[in-house]
Motif scaffolding. Structure first.
Motif, PDB file in Angstrom:
ATOM      1  N   LEU A  12      -8.225  -5.973  -0.047  1.00  0.00           N
ATOM      2  CA  LEU A  12      -7.609  -5.648  -0.974  1.00  0.00           C
ATOM      3  C   LEU A  12      -8.045  -5.713  -2.440  1.00  0.00           C
ATOM      4  CD1 LEU A  12      -4.077  -7.043  -0.011  1.00  0.00           C
ATOM      5  CD2 LEU A  12      -4.631  -4.834   0.057  1.00  0.00           C
ATOM      6  N   ASP A  13      -7.792  -4.976  -3.514  1.00  0.00           N
ATOM      7  CA  ASP A  13      -8.090  -5.040  -5.070  1.00  0.00           C
ATOM      8  C   ASP A  13      -7.012  -5.852  -5.408  1.00  0.00           C
ATOM      9  OD1 ASP A  13      -6.337  -3.189  -5.380  1.00  0.00           O
ATOM     10  OD2 ASP A  13      -7.591  -1.640  -6.049  1.00  0.00           O
ATOM     11  N   GLY A  16      -3.696  -4.091  -5.367  1.00  0.00           N
ATOM     12  CA  GLY A  16      -3.116  -4.079  -3.847  1.00  0.00           C
ATOM     13  C   GLY A  16      -2.726  -5.275  -3.467  1.00  0.00           C
ATOM     14  N   LEU A  17      -3.032  -6.532  -3.813  1.00  0.00           N
ATOM     15  CA  LEU A  17      -3.034  -7.630  -3.432  1.00  0.00           C
ATOM     16  C   LEU A  17      -1.636  -7.940  -4.183  1.00  0.00           C
ATOM     17  CD1 LEU A  17      -3.165 -10.481  -2.297  1.00  0.00           C
ATOM     18  CD2 LEU A  17      -4.435 -11.293  -4.306  1.00  0.00           C
ATOM     19  N   ALA A  20       1.026  -6.136  -2.146  1.00  0.00           N
ATOM     20  CA  ALA A  20       1.224  -6.850  -0.940  1.00  0.00           C
ATOM     21  C   ALA A  20       2.266  -8.102  -1.137  1.00  0.00           C
ATOM     22  CB  ALA A  20       0.227  -7.018  -0.320  1.00  0.00           C
TER      23      ALA A  20
END
Length: 50
Positions: A12-13, A16-17, A20
């Motif tokens: 994850l970049d 993305g983190l 999430a």
């Protein structure tokens, strides 16, 4: 059913983190607490946790 895990995903970049964490409704600190306990301080990669 095979027990073998195969992944073609990518790490994850930052965006993305964040997505999430929002989806799971947890904070980064909560995520790190779970990782520290469930992995005994060792994540999937050297230096991943703590």
């Amino acid at each position: 059913m095979s027990d073998e895990f195969t992944s073609h995903g990518a790490a994850l970049d930052e965006d993305g983190l964040a997505a999430a964490l929002d989806l799971a409704k947890v904070s980064a600190a909560q995520r790190w607490a779970v990782l520290a306990v469930e992995t005994s301080g060792n994540g999937s990669f050297p230096g991943f946790c703590c």
